[in-house]
Write a protein that holds these residues in place. Structure first.
Motif, PDB file in Angstrom:
ATOM      1  N   SER A  45       0.821  -1.204   0.000  1.00  0.00           N
ATOM      2  CA  SER A  45       0.000   0.000   0.000  1.00  0.00           C
ATOM      3  C   SER A  45       0.862   1.264   0.000  1.00  0.00           C
ATOM      4  O   SER A  45       0.589   2.228  -0.729  1.00  0.00           O
ATOM      5  CB  SER A  45      -0.929  -0.013   1.223  1.00  0.00           C
ATOM      6  OG  SER A  45      -1.692   1.168   1.275  1.00  0.00           O
ATOM      7  N   ILE A 107      -6.909   1.360   4.842  1.00  0.00           N
ATOM      8  CA  ILE A 107      -7.942   1.255   3.811  1.00  0.00           C
ATOM      9  C   ILE A 107      -8.303   2.636   3.279  1.00  0.00           C
ATOM     10  O   ILE A 107      -8.356   2.873   2.068  1.00  0.00           O
ATOM     11  CB  ILE A 107      -9.198   0.556   4.368  1.00  0.00           C
ATOM     12  CG1 ILE A 107      -8.875  -0.870   4.795  1.00  0.00           C
ATOM     13  CG2 ILE A 107     -10.323   0.568   3.337  1.00  0.00           C
ATOM     14  CD1 ILE A 107     -10.004  -1.539   5.580  1.00  0.00           C
ATOM     15  N   ALA A 110      -5.358   4.330   1.322  1.00  0.00           N
ATOM     16  CA  ALA A 110      -5.182   3.764  -0.015  1.00  0.00           C
ATOM     17  C   ALA A 110      -6.294   4.231  -0.955  1.00  0.00           C
ATOM     18  O   ALA A 110      -6.034   4.597  -2.109  1.00  0.00           O
ATOM     19  CB  ALA A 110      -5.156   2.242   0.065  1.00  0.00           C
ATOM     20  N   ALA A 111      -7.526   4.252  -0.472  1.00  0.00           N
ATOM     21  CA  ALA A 111      -8.647   4.662  -1.318  1.00  0.00           C
ATOM     22  C   ALA A 111      -8.519   6.129  -1.747  1.00  0.00           C
ATOM     23  O   ALA A 111      -8.914   6.488  -2.871  1.00  0.00           O
ATOM     24  CB  ALA A 111      -9.965   4.444  -0.575  1.00  0.00           C
ATOM     25  N   ASN A 146       0.704   8.612   3.437  1.00  0.00           N
ATOM     26  CA  ASN A 146       0.660   7.167   3.689  1.00  0.00           C
ATOM     27  C   ASN A 146       1.859   6.650   4.467  1.00  0.00           C
ATOM     28  O   ASN A 146       1.756   5.751   5.286  1.00  0.00           O
ATOM     29  CB  ASN A 146       0.569   6.404   2.361  1.00  0.00           C
ATOM     30  CG  ASN A 146      -0.781   6.548   1.705  1.00  0.00           C
ATOM     31  OD1 ASN A 146      -1.408   7.595   1.798  1.00  0.00           O
ATOM     32  ND2 ASN A 146      -1.223   5.510   1.036  1.00  0.00           N
ATOM     33  N   THR A 214      -6.188  -1.073  -1.865  1.00  0.00           N
ATOM     34  CA  THR A 214      -7.269  -0.815  -0.917  1.00  0.00           C
ATOM     35  C   THR A 214      -7.910  -2.118  -0.448  1.00  0.00           C
ATOM     36  O   THR A 214      -8.142  -2.331   0.755  1.00  0.00           O
ATOM     37  CB  THR A 214      -8.335   0.088  -1.562  1.00  0.00           C
ATOM     38  OG1 THR A 214      -7.720   1.290  -2.041  1.00  0.00           O
ATOM     39  CG2 THR A 214      -9.430   0.439  -0.566  1.00  0.00           C
ATOM     40  N   CYS A 217      -5.578  -4.129   1.943  1.00  0.00           N
ATOM     41  CA  CYS A 217      -5.591  -3.628   3.323  1.00  0.00           C
ATOM     42  C   CYS A 217      -6.825  -4.125   4.065  1.00  0.00           C
ATOM     43  O   CYS A 217      -6.752  -4.507   5.239  1.00  0.00           O
ATOM     44  CB  CYS A 217      -5.563  -2.100   3.334  1.00  0.00           C
ATOM     45  SG  CYS A 217      -4.024  -1.372   2.732  1.00  0.00           S
TER      46      CYS A 217
END
Length: 463
Positions: A45, A107, A110-111, A146, A214, A217
């Motif tokens: 990720s 999550i 990443a999104a 991130n 995403t 994760c």
């Protein structure tokens, strides 16, 4: 019930309530497997996050000056904007792990990478305003955040004796995203050409990868209850003098890595007259080697001490800067690439060694203060894990800001004398200050404390 059973039969949406990595039986009974699983998907990720963060260092190679109306100064500002935003986002991203949980925030983080990729795919084209391009570049800064949340999360999963390797691998795998997107950019330039078509091919590759990251994760990572709602750690970390010393040193290592990653292609084009394709054939080499060697910096620090590695690494960075200055004077592209590549390699080693120093420094501080504060060993080590996790985020934010300073230094240097030499002199002086600070703070007159787990004396000089 075994650790594996407790961790795999998670309650309340993949939350782990009992996590004791320093307990050898707990670690070998299943904790190691859970930690490694979270590490590998965190690496993936974060890798995609770094690629999106440095996206604009590649996109400017697809944007000819006469087609998009951009000059040298304008391009340096474009590639600096994600660095600026990413550095500011690292603080809230660090806190988000405590608020939402490591898996849950992974999550979300990443999104969020879908936003800059999808927007760029539809909006970037000839005739678009420079202001619009700056906004799009700024949005790509979410990829920089991130790193902070990923490192804070992984720090909590591993015992102190393995943090150097784990953090180095996590960060190195993430940093590798810089080289990968630059290499993909090179392949697209060489086969499909530049312009809007090449840009959309590149983004068409990354949008599905963001979706996969995403989902990964969500399916394979966990939350640790021990770090949930521990938002006070960040505030407490700001009161620690060592937080600011480490953050200053991280400007010299990570700030260099990310700043050079954004600027290398533009420096080659403007100082040595390389075309975008010619520049792209070289730009990925430094980030690639710097990323791959980062775990080595952590590994070396685990064995001989992060302070020693950091000190001598800054000396090497100063020497590499001098080599770039000499190469510029001789107009030697080959020597310049060697010097610049050495800067990437040494910044990668330094990234690993400085981040290894963080948990070790606060462990040492906790052990030295345990008697006066009435802590037992478990309480001291818990405090060290809490604070070091927060410091990782703070240092990551401040270090990333150094990348902005490097791009601004190059911009001003080229505007003033049409060469990067003045910027390299400034970098050399900064690295000299860094190795002096490392020596004065950590290598000279370091107080020793007794480690109750080994009975041996430890000090900052041994971390």
């Amino acid at each position: 019930m075994t650790v594996a059973a407790r961790s795999e039969g998670l309650i309340r949406g993949r939350w782990i309530d009992d996590w004791r990595p320093e307990d050898e039986s707990f670690w070998e009974g299943g904790g190691k497997r859970v930690a490694n699983r979270n590490l590998w998907f965190s690496v993936f990720s974060e890798h995609i996050g770094f690629s999106i963060w440095t996206l604009w260092s590649v996109l400017v190679l697809f944007m000819p000056n006469d087609v998009f109306g951009l000059d040298v100064a304008g391009k340096f500002f474009l590639v600096a904007m994600p660095t600026l935003i990413g550095s500011f986002l690292r603080l809230p991203y660090t806190m988000a792990v405590a608020v939402f949980g490591g898996r849950n925030w992974s999550i979300i983080a990443a999104a969020l990478l879908l936003i800059p990729t999808i927007l760029a795919a539809f909006i970037v084209q000839p005739g678009v305003s420079y202001t619009t391009l700056m906004v799009l570049a700024a949005i790509a800064g979410v990829g920089g955040g991130n790193f902070a949340s990923s490192m804070t999360n992984i720090n909590a999963f591993f015992p102190d004796r393995r943090k150097g390797y784990a953090l180095g691998l996590n960060a190195g795998g993430g940093n590798l995203g810089v080289a990968v997107i630059q290499l993909l950019g090179l392949l697209i330039l060489a086969t499909a050409g530049g312009g809007v078509g090449g840009i959309r091919i590149l983004l068409g590759i990354y949008i599905p990868l963001v979706v996969i990251a995403t989902l990964s994760c969500a399916l394979f990572m966990d939350n640790l209850s021990s770090v949930r709602n521990d938002t006070g750690a960040l505030k407490e970390a700001t009161s620690q003098a060592q937080t600011w010393v480490i953050s200053f040193l991280y400007i010299g290592t990570f700030g260099s890595f990310i700043g050079y990653s954004f600027a290398f292609g533009l420096v080659l084009q403007n100082q040595f007259g390389r075309t975008p394709l010619q520049a792209a054939t070289l730009t990925f080499i430094g980030p690639l080697l710097g990323s791959l060697i980062r775990p080595v910096g952590g590994w070396l620090s685990d064995r001989i001490g992060g302070v020693k590695v950091t000190f001598w690494n800054f000396v090497a960075m100063a020497v590499a800067s001098l080599l770039c200055i000499v190469a510029s004077g001789q107009k030697s592209l080959a020597l310049f690439v060697v010097g610049f590549t050495l800067l990437f390699i040494t910044s990668g080693i330094g990234n690993g060694s400085v981040y290894k120093m963080i948990p070790a420094i606060f462990r040492t501080k906790a052990l030295a203060s345990s008697e006066s504060k009435g802590w037992d060993q478990d309480a001291a080590l818990l405090w060290a894990r809490r604070i070091s996790g927060a410091v990782i985020g703070i240092a990551g934010a401040i270090g990333a800001f150094g990348g902005l300073l490097i791009n601004l230094a190059f911009r001003q240097s080229f505007l003033t004398v049409k060469s990067g030499v003045p910027a390299f002199w400034a970098f050399l002086a900064f690295y000299a200050v860094c190795f002096v600070v490392t020596y004065l703070v950590y290598m000279r007159n370091a107080k020793a404390a007794t480690d109750p787990t080994t009975g041996s004396k430890v000090s900052y000089a041994s971390v």
